[in-house]
Design an enzyme around this catalytic site. Structure first.
Site, PDB file in Angstrom:
ATOM      1  N   GLY A  69       4.818  20.182  -7.625  1.00 42.05           N
ATOM      2  CA  GLY A  69       5.889  20.975  -7.030  1.00 42.05           C
ATOM      3  C   GLY A  69       7.233  20.817  -7.705  1.00 42.05           C
ATOM      4  O   GLY A  69       8.094  21.689  -7.586  1.00 42.05           O
ATOM      5  N   VAL A  93       0.866  -1.183   0.000  1.00 38.83           N
ATOM      6  CA  VAL A  93       0.000   0.000   0.000  1.00 38.83           C
ATOM      7  C   VAL A  93       0.900   1.230   0.000  1.00 38.83           C
ATOM      8  O   VAL A  93       1.691   1.428   0.934  1.00 38.83           O
ATOM      9  CB  VAL A  93      -0.929   0.018   1.228  1.00 38.83           C
ATOM     10  CG1 VAL A  93      -1.749   1.309   1.265  1.00 38.83           C
ATOM     11  CG2 VAL A  93      -1.852  -1.201   1.216  1.00 38.83           C
ATOM     12  N   LEU A 146       6.059  15.478 -14.677  1.00 39.27           N
ATOM     13  CA  LEU A 146       5.731  16.833 -14.243  1.00 39.27           C
ATOM     14  C   LEU A 146       4.683  16.778 -13.135  1.00 39.27           C
ATOM     15  O   LEU A 146       3.490  16.581 -13.385  1.00 39.27           O
ATOM     16  CB  LEU A 146       5.200  17.658 -15.425  1.00 39.27           C
ATOM     17  CG  LEU A 146       4.829  19.111 -15.118  1.00 39.27           C
ATOM     18  CD1 LEU A 146       6.046  19.903 -14.648  1.00 39.27           C
ATOM     19  CD2 LEU A 146       4.206  19.774 -16.342  1.00 39.27           C
ATOM     20  N   GLU A 161      12.078   9.921  -6.305  1.00 40.85           N
ATOM     21  CA  GLU A 161      10.829  10.030  -7.046  1.00 40.85           C
ATOM     22  C   GLU A 161      11.052   9.751  -8.530  1.00 40.85           C
ATOM     23  O   GLU A 161      10.293   9.005  -9.169  1.00 40.85           O
ATOM     24  CB  GLU A 161      10.237  11.425  -6.849  1.00 40.85           C
ATOM     25  CG  GLU A 161       8.838  11.582  -7.404  1.00 40.85           C
ATOM     26  CD  GLU A 161       8.257  12.957  -7.123  1.00 40.85           C
ATOM     27  OE1 GLU A 161       7.188  13.267  -7.699  1.00 40.85           O
ATOM     28  OE2 GLU A 161       8.864  13.728  -6.349  1.00 40.85           O
TER      29      GLU A 161
END
Length: 557
Positions: A313, A160, A310, A282
């Site tokens: 932030g 999760v 994109l 990320e």
């Protein structure tokens, strides 16, 4: 070896040998027929005839009766008795010969049957039994299997992952089999739910930020089997929205979220499971996600695709480069992420160039563009709009320029916000003085995700229902030209799928996206790129988002 089995095998072998021996022994069929001797073997009488010849004694009637073969008429004369006995001997010998013939006739069959039985029995007999050391090895292997099963949580592994972005919070639930292939959760290959606004919206109320995730958490737990919940890792990855908050606001929000998971969730809470992802993580997770879904992992770096993601932030670029290019990567100042990360995936080693540009996600870039115009009107705002823009706890004046909206002027302001002319100390830079990775085969096939896809669909040059679309950067420029010519009063009718809060910035967003791709990342305006929202995987569609890469790491650790 089992002793009982050995005993049975030995008994069976002896039985077979006994039967073969019985078949090979000459015996009459009917036990009532006497075992008559050949004529020359009969006992001689103690007397001799006058001519010196030996006379043989014939069996008496009593002897014949005792043998059970007294049958037919017997002549009281010696000749009759002798004839009768000779006939009986001939019949007996005939019967005896017929059995011998049969054995002789079927000797091949008997050999074919007996030889394999003897060999099998011999092998079973000489085969070594299970020694104590062998038993120990077996027990250890069984223990290892149980341990593997415990670590992999059987044939199913759930994960999760919360994506706490600046524009909203999303939850992804994945299920993997023992081969790390995705398997369905219900009718889909993942559970995906989202809410708005994001955690950063609650900068001054950490508990409210945590509580905003309750509905997503309940939904995620409902699809995980009860007996696997305590073994299912749960992670919360906050991105650029929380990175941009000032002071200790982000820390207090993360602490509140951690307490929510500990107190309310039945899922497996991990240390450091709630955190702000750095930009390189990320970007790397997003690259793994796309290439995993496309089936590229395990192939050469040239066979993989690059990504541009994109977010709200920040924006990330990641692609695989050659080992030679990786060796030439410039060093970075202390505290900053390295340009190149090494990753081992499905037996292949990759040198992954990845960089995250904080403050240059779509929502953050609006603030940067508005800063350029400061308190005056901005040429990127649709004519007729006068208001303010809130981002990261700050407010910015957002009013149209007195001279109206202009795509050319908007491009000029955007280039300044991107710091395109920043000093580049490397061979080649993107923007802001950042090394571009050197290009190469891993960047030729580029997948562009998140807000790129959303705005393209809202502008109408791709279908929102299509999971992927082939476009060119120039498409954003063409769409931007039309958007910048639209007055704010008419914007809703023209862009019916754009949210009210985004209407005034549709020109700005499209100009920024074109400028970012062409001037920022150096793409050719007419280069083919792939806009992606979902990737087809095993006849299902999966969100092309970084949480899948994080889930793969979670179930593999």
């Amino acid at each position: 070896m089992n002793e009982t089995f050995l005993l049975c095998s030995t008994f069976f072998c002896l039985l077979v040998f006994g039967l073969l021996r019985m078949l090979c022994v000459t015996f009459p069929i009917n036990s009532k027929i006497p075992k008559l001797k050949k004529l020359e073997d009969l006992e001689p009488l103690p007397t001799t005839t006058g001519n010196g010849q030996i006379r043989y004694r014939t069996p008496s009637s009593a002897e014949l009766l005792e043998s059970g073969s007294a049958g037919g008429s017997q002549s009281p004369t010696g000749n009759g008795t002798t004839d009768h006995i000779e006939k009986m001997m001939k019949r007996s010998m005939a019967r005896h010969e017929s059995i011998s013939d049969k054995i002789h006739k079927y000797r091949g069959v008997l050999l074919v049957i007996s030889i394999p039985i003897v060999l099998i029995t011999f092998v079973l007999y000489v085969m070594p039994g299970k020694s104590a050391s062998n038993e120990a090895v077996v027990q250890e292997a069984e223990l290892n299997i149980r341990k593997v099963g415990a670590n992999s949580r059987g044939n199913r592994n759930y994960a999760v992952i919360f994506d706490a972005g600046s524009s909203g919070s999303r939850v992804h639930v994945y299920c993997f089999d023992q081969n790390l292939d995705l398997v369905p959760i219900g009718s889909e290959l993942e559970l995906f739910e989202q809410i708005k606004p994001g955690l950063s919206f609650y900068a001054k109320d950490p508990q409210a930020a945590a509580n905003s995730l309750r509905t997503l958490l309940d939904k995620a737990e409902s699809v995980v089997p009860l007996d696997l919940r305590s073994k299912t890792p749960v992670r919360v990855g906050a991105t650029a929205g929380l990175r941009a908050l000032e002071g200790d606001a982000s820390d207090r929000i993360l602490h509140a979220v951690s307490e929510l998971l500990k107190d309310r969730s039945t899922l497996k809470y991990e240390a450091n499971g709630v955190r702000i992802l750095d930009g390189s993580q990320e970007g790397a997770y997003e690259w793994v996600t796309i290439n995993y879904l496309l089936g590229n992992l395990g192939r050469t770096y040239a066979d993989t695709v690059g990504i541009v993601d994109l977010g709200g932030g920040s924006v990330q670029m990641a692609y695989a480069i050659s080992e030679n290019a990786a060796a030439k990567a410039p060093s970075v100042p202390a505290g900053e992420d390295n340009y190149v990360n090494e990753m081992n995936l499905k037996g292949s080693k990759y040198h992954l160039y990845v960089h995250s540009y904080l403050h240059y996600g779509l929502l953050a870039a609006r603030a940067e563009i508005l800063k350029v115009s400061e308190d005056s009107g901005n040429p990127c705002i649709l004519e007729g709009f006068d208001g303010t823009y809130k981002y990261g706890g700050e407010e910015f004046k957002a009013s149209a320029s007195s001279s109206g909206t202009s795509m050319e002027e908007c491009r000029r302001v955007t280039l300044k916000a991107l710091k395109i002319n920043e000093t580049c100390t490397h061979m080649k830079c993107t923007f802001g003085g950042v090394w571009n990775g050197g290009g190469g085969d891993g960047q030729k096939n580029l997948f562009v995700a998140s807000f790129f896809f959303d705005r393209a669909a809202e502008a109408g040059f791709i279908k929102a229902t299509d999971p992927v679309a082939k476009v060119q950067p120039q498409y954003f420029a063409d769409a931007a030209k039309r958007a910048c010519e639209t007055k704010y009063a008419n914007a809703k009718a023209t862009y019916e799928h754009v949210e009210e809060s985004n209407l005034a910035y549709i020109c700005m967003d499209l100009v920024y996206q074109y400028t970012l791709l062409v001037d920022g990342f150096g793409l050719d305006p007419y280069q083919d790129i792939t806009l992606v929202k979902q990737v087809k995987y095993q006849n299902s569609l999966v969100e092309a988002a970084w949480p899948l890469g994080s889930a793969i790491e979670a179930v593999s650790s």
